[in-house]
Write a protein that holds these residues in place. Structure first.
Motif, PDB file in Angstrom:
ATOM      1  N   GLN A  16       0.828  -1.206   0.000  1.00  0.00           N
ATOM      2  CA  GLN A  16       0.000   0.000   0.000  1.00  0.00           C
ATOM      3  C   GLN A  16       0.869   1.266   0.000  1.00  0.00           C
ATOM      4  OE1 GLN A  16      -2.565  -0.341   3.397  1.00  0.00           O
ATOM      5  NE2 GLN A  16      -3.737  -2.069   2.546  1.00  0.00           N
ATOM      6  N   ASN A  17       1.878   1.263   0.846  1.00  0.00           N
ATOM      7  CA  ASN A  17       2.763   2.432   0.920  1.00  0.00           C
ATOM      8  C   ASN A  17       3.538   2.636  -0.383  1.00  0.00           C
ATOM      9  OD1 ASN A  17       2.044   3.142   3.550  1.00  0.00           O
ATOM     10  ND2 ASN A  17       3.583   1.771   4.449  1.00  0.00           N
ATOM     11  N   LEU A  18       3.977   1.504  -0.982  1.00  0.00           N
ATOM     12  CA  LEU A  18       4.710   1.613  -2.249  1.00  0.00           C
ATOM     13  C   LEU A  18       3.803   2.154  -3.358  1.00  0.00           C
ATOM     14  CD1 LEU A  18       7.281   1.185  -3.875  1.00  0.00           C
ATOM     15  CD2 LEU A  18       6.562  -1.200  -4.239  1.00  0.00           C
ATOM     16  N   ASN A  19       2.559   1.666  -3.385  1.00  0.00           N
ATOM     17  CA  ASN A  19       1.613   2.169  -4.389  1.00  0.00           C
ATOM     18  C   ASN A  19       1.335   3.667  -4.197  1.00  0.00           C
ATOM     19  OD1 ASN A  19       1.321  -0.282  -5.684  1.00  0.00           O
ATOM     20  ND2 ASN A  19      -0.449  -0.917  -4.454  1.00  0.00           N
ATOM     21  N   LYS A  20       1.209   4.073  -2.953  1.00  0.00           N
ATOM     22  CA  LYS A  20       0.988   5.491  -2.666  1.00  0.00           C
ATOM     23  C   LYS A  20       2.174   6.330  -3.135  1.00  0.00           C
ATOM     24  CE  LYS A  20       0.029   8.693   1.141  1.00  0.00           C
ATOM     25  NZ  LYS A  20      -0.172   8.828   2.610  1.00  0.00           N
ATOM     26  N   THR A  21       3.372   5.823  -2.870  1.00  0.00           N
ATOM     27  CA  THR A  21       4.573   6.538  -3.315  1.00  0.00           C
ATOM     28  C   THR A  21       4.633   6.610  -4.836  1.00  0.00           C
ATOM     29  OG1 THR A  21       5.804   5.863  -1.345  1.00  0.00           O
ATOM     30  CG2 THR A  21       7.092   6.585  -3.239  1.00  0.00           C
ATOM     31  N   GLN A 251      11.686   9.370  -5.145  1.00  0.00           N
ATOM     32  CA  GLN A 251      12.485   8.286  -5.725  1.00  0.00           C
ATOM     33  C   GLN A 251      13.180   7.476  -4.639  1.00  0.00           C
ATOM     34  OE1 GLN A 251      14.880  10.591  -8.456  1.00  0.00           O
ATOM     35  NE2 GLN A 251      13.573  10.105 -10.215  1.00  0.00           N
ATOM     36  N   VAL A 252      13.658   8.173  -3.606  1.00  0.00           N
ATOM     37  CA  VAL A 252      14.277   7.464  -2.471  1.00  0.00           C
ATOM     38  C   VAL A 252      13.226   6.642  -1.739  1.00  0.00           C
ATOM     39  CG1 VAL A 252      15.420   7.749  -0.241  1.00  0.00           C
ATOM     40  CG2 VAL A 252      16.117   9.150  -2.198  1.00  0.00           C
ATOM     41  N   GLN A 253      12.037   7.245  -1.523  1.00  0.00           N
ATOM     42  CA  GLN A 253      10.957   6.516  -0.845  1.00  0.00           C
ATOM     43  C   GLN A 253      10.526   5.296  -1.654  1.00  0.00           C
ATOM     44  OE1 GLN A 253       7.638   9.027   0.441  1.00  0.00           O
ATOM     45  NE2 GLN A 253       9.031  10.766   0.661  1.00  0.00           N
ATOM     46  N   GLN A 254      10.530   5.425  -2.965  1.00  0.00           N
ATOM     47  CA  GLN A 254      10.153   4.294  -3.817  1.00  0.00           C
ATOM     48  C   GLN A 254      11.134   3.138  -3.640  1.00  0.00           C
ATOM     49  OE1 GLN A 254      10.778   4.633  -8.086  1.00  0.00           O
ATOM     50  NE2 GLN A 254       8.671   3.922  -8.451  1.00  0.00           N
ATOM     51  N   GLN A 255      12.416   3.455  -3.622  1.00  0.00           N
ATOM     52  CA  GLN A 255      13.433   2.409  -3.451  1.00  0.00           C
ATOM     53  C   GLN A 255      13.307   1.744  -2.076  1.00  0.00           C
ATOM     54  OE1 GLN A 255      17.292   4.089  -4.307  1.00  0.00           O
ATOM     55  NE2 GLN A 255      16.598   4.953  -6.252  1.00  0.00           N
ATOM     56  N   LEU A 256      13.092   2.565  -1.031  1.00  0.00           N
ATOM     57  CA  LEU A 256      12.936   2.016   0.313  1.00  0.00           C
ATOM     58  C   LEU A 256      11.673   1.178   0.418  1.00  0.00           C
ATOM     59  CD1 LEU A 256      13.996   5.113   2.455  1.00  0.00           C
ATOM     60  CD2 LEU A 256      15.300   3.007   2.070  1.00  0.00           C
ATOM     61  N   ALA A 258      10.240  -0.490  -2.011  1.00  0.00           N
ATOM     62  CA  ALA A 258      10.467  -1.765  -2.702  1.00  0.00           C
ATOM     63  C   ALA A 258      11.264  -2.717  -1.817  1.00  0.00           C
ATOM     64  CB  ALA A 258      11.190  -1.508  -4.016  1.00  0.00           C
ATOM     65  N   GLN A 259      12.258  -2.186  -1.098  1.00  0.00           N
ATOM     66  CA  GLN A 259      13.046  -3.032  -0.202  1.00  0.00           C
ATOM     67  C   GLN A 259      12.193  -3.544   0.962  1.00  0.00           C
ATOM     68  OE1 GLN A 259      16.546  -0.880   0.987  1.00  0.00           O
ATOM     69  NE2 GLN A 259      17.402  -0.823  -1.083  1.00  0.00           N
ATOM     70  N   ALA A 260      11.334  -2.659   1.492  1.00  0.00           N
ATOM     71  CA  ALA A 260      10.469  -3.073   2.601  1.00  0.00           C
ATOM     72  C   ALA A 260       9.512  -4.172   2.163  1.00  0.00           C
ATOM     73  CB  ALA A 260       9.682  -1.869   3.120  1.00  0.00           C
ATOM     74  N   LEU A 261       8.978  -4.046   0.940  1.00  0.00           N
ATOM     75  CA  LEU A 261       8.076  -5.080   0.424  1.00  0.00           C
ATOM     76  C   LEU A 261       8.818  -6.399   0.233  1.00  0.00           C
ATOM     77  CD1 LEU A 261       5.327  -5.910  -0.690  1.00  0.00           C
ATOM     78  CD2 LEU A 261       6.035  -5.010  -2.924  1.00  0.00           C
ATOM     79  N   SER A 262      10.054  -6.302  -0.231  1.00  0.00           N
ATOM     80  CA  SER A 262      10.851  -7.518  -0.429  1.00  0.00           C
ATOM     81  C   SER A 262      11.092  -8.241   0.894  1.00  0.00           C
ATOM     82  CB  SER A 262      12.177  -7.150  -1.093  1.00  0.00           C
ATOM     83  OG  SER A 262      13.009  -8.281  -1.238  1.00  0.00           O
ATOM     84  N   ILE A 263      11.397  -7.445   1.930  1.00  0.00           N
ATOM     85  CA  ILE A 263      11.622  -8.034   3.255  1.00  0.00           C
ATOM     86  C   ILE A 263      10.346  -8.673   3.779  1.00  0.00           C
ATOM     87  CG2 ILE A 263      12.156  -7.485   5.657  1.00  0.00           C
ATOM     88  CD1 ILE A 263      14.047  -5.285   4.561  1.00  0.00           C
TER      89      ILE A 263
END
Length: 276
Positions: A16-21, A251-256, A258-263
């Motif tokens: 959800q957070n990644l989609n919002k970003t 862009q930084v939030q998007q990368q973070l 994606a990493q959070a979703l991966s974890i």
């Protein structure tokens, strides 16, 4: 919190957070691409409607400018022709005064009359050619004048009055058949000529005054259009410096994200350890 292979709540939250970003990043990129923070009604319906209304006024003002530019051109042509006519009348006066000289013979007076009539024809020719885009305010064909739109709603107008300089008229009273072959004829013509010179110069002054009014209003319309453009810009233009900074942050939030979703997606694998 229970451990489940059916529902991965941390992954859902991260998604959800990644989609919002991603949505915010897309919005920022659109602002940078268009230069507008409000490019369509869905961005801000009320502000978009206000901006569109002002854009309609700006577009209409361009038509006002076109109309006033045409008025300026007509006035300029008429003024140039009027100055030529004034010069011709001054030359005609020289011929008339010379014809009033009792010491000259009939042959000389007839030659002066030929010159005088030639100058009369020049006046007529200048008047006939004093038109711009089919409009002529010196030949009396557009009496009492021409109106030009002065506002975006076409409810107010500026007027360029006709100054009829046709021979035998109110301004130039000498008829086309006038002659100075005798002293009495020349004397009669001189009185009319003097009055015509005064009236012609007065007509030129009126054309000049109206041309100045039109020019001043045209400048005002230009300033008004500029002010409306600035106003629309204040409503809908994007702050490119702020958008650039926001783009980098997103862009930084998007990368973070994606990493959070991966974890979060790796968390259910812990369940496998329980069944070894």
């Amino acid at each position: 919190m229970s451990v489940s292979v059916k529902t991965n709540q941390p992954a859902l939250i991260a998604l959800q957070n990644l989609n919002k970003t991603n949505d915010q990043l897309s919005e920022t990129q659109n602002r940078i691409n268009t230069g507008l923070k409000i490019a369509m009604a869905k961005d801000n319906a009320s502000i978009y409607a206000i901006a569109q209304k002002q854009r309609a006024s700006i577009s209409s003002l361009s038509a006002v400018t076109d109309s006033l530019n045409r008025a300026t051109s007509i006035a300029d042509v008429a003024s140039a022709a009027g100055q030529s006519i004034s010069d011709i009348l001054n030359t005609m006066r020289q011929k008339v005064v010379a014809a009033m000289d009792p010491s000259i013979d009939a042959v000389s007076r007839n030659l002066l009359d030929v010159d005088y009539k030639s100058l009369l024809r020049q006046v007529s020719q200048v008047i006939q050619n004093a038109n711009f885009d089919g409009a002529n305010i010196l030949d009396g064909s557009l009496s009492p004048g021409i109106r030009f739109i002065a506002d975006a709603n076409a409810t107010t107008f500026v007027t360029l009055s006709v100054q009829n300089m046709s021979l035998g008229g109110a301004i130039i009273s000498m008829p086309a058949t006038a002659s100075i072959t005798t002293v009495p004829y020349a004397t009669s013509i001189l009185a009319r000529l003097d009055a015509s010179i005064i009236q012609t110069n007065s007509a030129l002054a009126k054309i000049g005054a109206q041309a100045n009014q039109i020019s001043a209003h045209n400048k005002f319309v230009g300033k008004l259009s500029d002010a409306l453009n600035v106003g629309v810009g204040n409503l809908v233009d994007a702050d490119m410096a702020a958008e650039s900074a926001r783009l980098q942050a997103l862009q930084v939030q998007q990368q973070l994200g994606a990493q959070a979703l991966s974890i979060a997606n790796q968390a259910p694998q812990v369940i496998l350890q329980l069944f070894k």
